[in-house]
Design an enzyme around this catalytic site. Structure first.
Site, PDB file in Angstrom:
ATOM      1  CE  LYS A 168      44.468  83.509-113.691  1.00  0.00           C
ATOM      2  NZ  LYS A 168      43.771  84.557-113.849  1.00  0.00           N
ATOM      3  N   GLY A 189      40.636  91.862-108.865  1.00  0.00           N
ATOM      4  CA  GLY A 189      39.806  92.627-108.433  1.00  0.00           C
ATOM      5  C   GLY A 189      39.955  93.865-107.590  1.00  0.00           C
ATOM      6  CB  ALA A 236      45.404  90.562-111.565  1.00  0.00           C
ATOM      7  N   GLY A 237      43.379  93.481-111.286  1.00  0.00           N
ATOM      8  CA  GLY A 237      43.496  94.811-111.447  1.00  0.00           C
ATOM      9  C   GLY A 237      43.185  95.921-112.013  1.00  0.00           C
ATOM     10  CG  ASN A 255      36.459  87.081-113.889  1.00  0.00           C
ATOM     11  OD1 ASN A 255      34.842  87.839-113.785  1.00  0.00           O
ATOM     12  ND2 ASN A 255      36.598  86.037-113.391  1.00  0.00           N
TER      13      ASN A 255
END
Lengths: 264, 66
Positions: free
Chosen positions: A104, A165, A191-192, A213
């Protein structure tokens, strides 16, 4: 009953096929046990992890053994890299450490917003593809950049829904729709994402997968949240394949409007 | 002999291999990836790779990340 199409509905990244369309990050968990429990509950087959300098004064908590036992594939990230040279070096080290071709690629020089640097990302992606890596670059939701990365041989593109995050959901919807329409390689929303609803929505839009995550790691019950994301990704994908109705301006009756009781 | 490990000078018995270094650091070999003087050493070579005197060693490990 599953149709043949659903049975064959695999996410293909480079030379590997995955039945799960949920990728999970391993950061920010309260403990290794919570992380491994969430990874298992999510049904993921591909997890991200980061590489850092060993600190001899801190006990090292081995991640690789429990992840190997969970049977997941590893995709190291290049987080911490601020330019292409650092990212390529990090990828070479991570590849040796993990034994995985997947990388990644993330290059974010600004610690405040963590927005990926498109120019350095493109340069590093080009070098890593030529070295045989399956490169999954984390990018802003930029359709032109996504296409350029596809052209040089990236295995997928990972446009952001919102800042890492941030839990802002898919703030980049219109641009991601363009990327999905044009892409010939998998598009993974990274993300987000805040809640399973965001993941389901991403999949309904036609994303090939999502990477989650923080939303799982900081949940009150990460294991339950991991399962909720798994179900949401499955539901969203199934809805996408089933064909979602078009929006209409006005009402359209679901019951016949004719042949009702004779007016008196 | 003295070598630099992640920016700190440490003592290592002359003739030590990277396997020996992992044991000294109580680090499982499979968790670590080690570079010596800027070159990444393959894990399969840790047992035979003798650390040169005054080397600059970088030891990296995996941590959780997104």
């Amino acid at each position: 009953m599953m149709t043949g199409k659903e049975r064959e509905d695999l996410l293909v990244l480079a030379d590997r096929s995955f039945s799960s369309r949920l990728l999970v990050g391993t950061g920010k968990y309260a403990s290794n046990d919570a992380m491994v429990g969430a990874v298992k509950a999510s049904g993921t087959q591909l997890v991200t992890l980061a590489l850092r300098r060993f600190n001899p004064r801190q006990p090292h908590d081995d991640l690789l053994t429990p992840l190997a036992e969970a049977g997941v594939n590893l995709m190291p990230n290049t987080s911490g890299a601020r330019n292409a040279d650092e990212a390529v070096r990090a990828a070479l080290i991570a590849g040796e450490a993990s034994g995985s071709r997947f990388i990644k690629l993330e290059i974010h020089p600004n610690p405040y917003h963590l927005m990926p640097d498109p120019i350095e990302t493109f340069s590093a992606a080009d070098q890593l593809v030529k070295r045989g890596f399956a490169v999954l670059p984390y990018i802003n939701a930029d359709p032109v950049l996504a296409k350029r990365l596809e052209e040089i041989g990236c295995a997928a593109v990972m446009p952001l829904g919102a800042a890492i995050g941030s839990g802002q959901g898919i703030a980049t919807r219109e641009l991601i729709e363009i990327i999905i329409d044009e892409a010939k390689i998998p598009v993974i929303i990274d993300a987000g994402l805040r809640s399973p609803a965001d993941a389901a929505y991403a999949m309904e839009m036609g994303a090939d997968a999502v990477l989650v995550n923080t939303a799982i790691a900081v949940a009150g019950n990460p294991i339950a949240m991991a399962e909720a994301f798994k179900l949401a990704v499955q539901a969203g994908r199934k809805a996408y394949l089933a064909g979602i109705m078009q929006r209409k301006r006005g009402a359209e009756p679901t019951s016949p409007l004719t042949s009702f009781l004779d007016p008196e | 002999m003295k070598v630099e490990m992640n920016g700190e000078v440490i003592d290592l018995v002359a003739g030590s291999t990277l396997d020996d270094l992992c044991r000294l650091l109580a680090l499982p070999k499979k968790s670590a990836v080690i570079s010596v003087n800027g070159e990444v050493v393959r894990k399969s070579e840790y047992g035979s790779y003798v650390v040169p005197d005054s080397s600059k060693i970088e030891v990296m490990v995996f941590v959780g990340g997104g």
